[in-house]
Motif scaffolding. Structure first.
Motif, PDB file in Angstrom:
ATOM      1  N   PRO A 178     -13.101  11.888   1.817  1.00 54.83           N
ATOM      2  CA  PRO A 178     -14.516  12.192   2.053  1.00 54.83           C
ATOM      3  C   PRO A 178     -15.407  11.810   0.875  1.00 54.83           C
ATOM      4  N   GLY A 179     -16.492  11.101   1.188  1.00 56.74           N
ATOM      5  CA  GLY A 179     -17.472  10.766   0.168  1.00 56.74           C
ATOM      6  C   GLY A 179     -17.240   9.467  -0.562  1.00 56.74           C
ATOM      7  N   VAL A 180     -16.101   8.810  -0.358  1.00 56.97           N
ATOM      8  CA  VAL A 180     -15.833   7.557  -1.074  1.00 56.97           C
ATOM      9  C   VAL A 180     -16.738   6.451  -0.536  1.00 56.97           C
ATOM     10  N   TYR A 213      -2.054   4.611   5.972  1.00 53.47           N
ATOM     11  CA  TYR A 213      -1.726   4.658   4.546  1.00 53.47           C
ATOM     12  C   TYR A 213      -2.655   5.644   3.837  1.00 53.47           C
ATOM     13  N   PRO A 214      -2.558   6.923   4.195  1.00 48.20           N
ATOM     14  CA  PRO A 214      -3.492   7.916   3.646  1.00 48.20           C
ATOM     15  C   PRO A 214      -3.358   8.141   2.146  1.00 48.20           C
ATOM     16  N   THR A 215      -2.164   7.945   1.586  1.00 48.65           N
ATOM     17  CA  THR A 215      -2.008   8.150   0.144  1.00 48.65           C
ATOM     18  C   THR A 215      -2.793   7.108  -0.637  1.00 48.65           C
ATOM     19  N   ALA A 216      -2.704   5.861  -0.218  1.00 53.69           N
ATOM     20  CA  ALA A 216      -3.439   4.796  -0.910  1.00 53.69           C
ATOM     21  C   ALA A 216      -4.940   4.999  -0.772  1.00 53.69           C
ATOM     22  N   PHE A 217      -5.416   5.158   0.446  1.00 50.97           N
ATOM     23  CA  PHE A 217      -6.857   5.303   0.649  1.00 50.97           C
ATOM     24  C   PHE A 217      -7.367   6.646   0.134  1.00 50.97           C
ATOM     25  N   GLY A 218      -6.524   7.659   0.165  1.00 51.63           N
ATOM     26  CA  GLY A 218      -6.931   8.974  -0.316  1.00 51.63           C
ATOM     27  C   GLY A 218      -6.975   9.097  -1.819  1.00 51.63           C
ATOM     28  N   SER A 219      -6.440   8.104  -2.532  1.00 55.85           N
ATOM     29  CA  SER A 219      -6.467   8.120  -4.001  1.00 55.85           C
ATOM     30  C   SER A 219      -7.472   7.126  -4.575  1.00 55.85           C
ATOM     31  N   ALA A 220      -8.252   6.490  -3.709  1.00 57.92           N
ATOM     32  CA  ALA A 220      -9.179   5.440  -4.150  1.00 57.92           C
ATOM     33  C   ALA A 220     -10.494   6.015  -4.660  1.00 57.92           C
ATOM     34  N   LEU A 265       0.809  -1.220   0.000  1.00 60.60           N
ATOM     35  CA  LEU A 265       0.000   0.000   0.000  1.00 60.60           C
ATOM     36  C   LEU A 265       0.844   1.272   0.000  1.00 60.60           C
ATOM     37  N   VAL A 266       2.154   1.140  -0.186  1.00 59.69           N
ATOM     38  CA  VAL A 266       3.025   2.317  -0.168  1.00 59.69           C
ATOM     39  C   VAL A 266       3.365   2.750  -1.600  1.00 59.69           C
ATOM     40  N   CYS A 267       4.314   2.062  -2.221  1.00 57.77           N
ATOM     41  CA  CYS A 267       4.790   2.454  -3.558  1.00 57.77           C
ATOM     42  C   CYS A 267       3.696   2.485  -4.633  1.00 57.77           C
ATOM     43  N   PRO A 268       2.840   1.457  -4.756  1.00 56.96           N
ATOM     44  CA  PRO A 268       1.853   1.463  -5.834  1.00 56.96           C
ATOM     45  C   PRO A 268       0.920   2.669  -5.807  1.00 56.96           C
ATOM     46  N   ALA A 269       0.711   3.253  -4.633  1.00 62.70           N
ATOM     47  CA  ALA A 269      -0.226   4.373  -4.515  1.00 62.70           C
ATOM     48  C   ALA A 269       0.238   5.600  -5.286  1.00 62.70           C
ATOM     49  N   SER A 270       1.529   5.712  -5.532  1.00 57.72           N
ATOM     50  CA  SER A 270       2.070   6.899  -6.205  1.00 57.72           C
ATOM     51  C   SER A 270       2.127   6.772  -7.720  1.00 57.72           C
ATOM     52  N   PRO A 284     -11.476  11.321  -5.716  1.00 62.19           N
ATOM     53  CA  PRO A 284     -10.724  11.336  -4.463  1.00 62.19           C
ATOM     54  C   PRO A 284      -9.816  12.557  -4.365  1.00 62.19           C
ATOM     55  N   PRO A 285      -9.489  12.991  -3.157  1.00 60.51           N
ATOM     56  CA  PRO A 285      -8.640  14.172  -2.998  1.00 60.51           C
ATOM     57  C   PRO A 285      -7.244  14.001  -3.572  1.00 60.51           C
ATOM     58  N   LEU A 286      -6.760  12.771  -3.640  1.00 57.84           N
ATOM     59  CA  LEU A 286      -5.419  12.526  -4.172  1.00 57.84           C
ATOM     60  C   LEU A 286      -5.459  11.870  -5.543  1.00 57.84           C
ATOM     61  N   ALA A 287      -6.511  12.143  -6.304  1.00 52.23           N
ATOM     62  CA  ALA A 287      -6.618  11.592  -7.661  1.00 52.23           C
ATOM     63  C   ALA A 287      -5.471  12.093  -8.520  1.00 52.23           C
ATOM     64  N   PRO A 288      -4.965  11.241  -9.437  1.00 48.82           N
ATOM     65  CA  PRO A 288      -3.904  11.681 -10.344  1.00 48.82           C
ATOM     66  C   PRO A 288      -4.349  12.893 -11.145  1.00 48.82           C
TER      67      PRO A 288
END
Length: 245
Positions: free
Chosen positions: A191-193, A154-161, A125-130, A225-229
């Motif tokens: 939020p909202g996912v 793991y906020p980056t992974a969950f925040g990009s879902a 859940l670390v590297c793949p999230a980026s 998501p807030p961290l969408a690409p």
């Protein structure tokens, strides 16, 4: 030194994002939507994906799957039982997939009529999230046995879902899993996912997951998501690589 390392990291990610954008457009022209599955090892995503593929095959849906691991082709053999086209990608120690790898394995293999390509990322859940893979939908899965505070760790992974899937829900009670706390933690970072409950053992959640994926494939807007690409412009290197026309 730190600045140099950070600059190199950002350059690598920027190059990947450019390749991912080109791959997304190329596959879209073919009518293919990519679903990127992220989770820790042992989350049960292979078993759940196998169920989803089998259900899609039953319904006559043109699906395929590419599964990534550091070693062995065990998951590909398991997923192939579904009847869907499956290919193994061995990363030789790399802890994540990159757009260039996906492009290289899709070319010349993906059946022409495919409309959904599931990519089972390396268990991490670390590297793949980026790393954007050119996906239309990013799904992060987590088992109830992993602890309800994992989204905060793991906020980056969950925040990009675009969608979060809770797995092994039949074990929630014996594991002492606090689902209310988990839901609150997910909403804090994204939020909202939607959180979809599932159990590969019983098949619970399989139909709902297929429905969510098909809806996005058919044009329904996905959660943002807030961290969408972020979208990137194409570079001359992309054009030279044949990623864009």
């Amino acid at each position: 030194m730190c600045d140099s390392v950070d600059e190199v990291t950002q350059a690598v990610l920027a190059k990947n994002d450019g390749l991912a954008a080109g791959l997304r457009e190329t596959l879209a022209r073919r009518g293919v939507s990519v679903v990127n599955l992220l989770s820790s090892p042992g989350s049960g995503k292979t078993e759940l994906l196998g169920r989803v593929l089998a259900r899609a095959v039953e319904q006559g849906l043109p699906v395929a799957a590419l599964t990534a691991d550091l070693a062995t082709e065990n998951d590909a053999h398991r997923l192939a039982r579904s009847g869907a086209p499956v290919k193994q990608l061995l990363t030789d120690g790399l802890c994540h997939l990159e757009a260039r790898q996906l492009r290289g394995h899709v070319e010349g293999w993906l059946p022409e009529d495919t409309s959904l390509l599931f990519v089972e990322n390396v268990g991490n859940l670390v590297c793949p999230a980026s790393y954007d893979l050119g996906e239309r939908l990013r799904i992060v899965l987590m088992a109830v046995t992993e602890g309800e505070d994992k989204p905060l760790k793991y906020p980056t992974a969950f925040g990009s879902a675009h969608l979060v899937v809770l797995t092994k829900t039949d074990l929630a009670e014996p594991a002492g899993f606090d689902e209310t706390a988990f839901a609150a933690h997910v909403q804090r970072v994204n939020p909202g996912v939607e959180v979809l409950r599932s159990c590969a053992r019983t098949g619970a959640g399989v139909d709902a997951l297929v429905e969510r994926v098909l809806a996005v494939r058919d044009g329904a807007p996905a959660h943002r998501p807030p961290l969408a690409p972020r979208p990137h412009t194409h570079t001359p290197e992309d054009a030279e690589a044949g990623l864009v026309s």
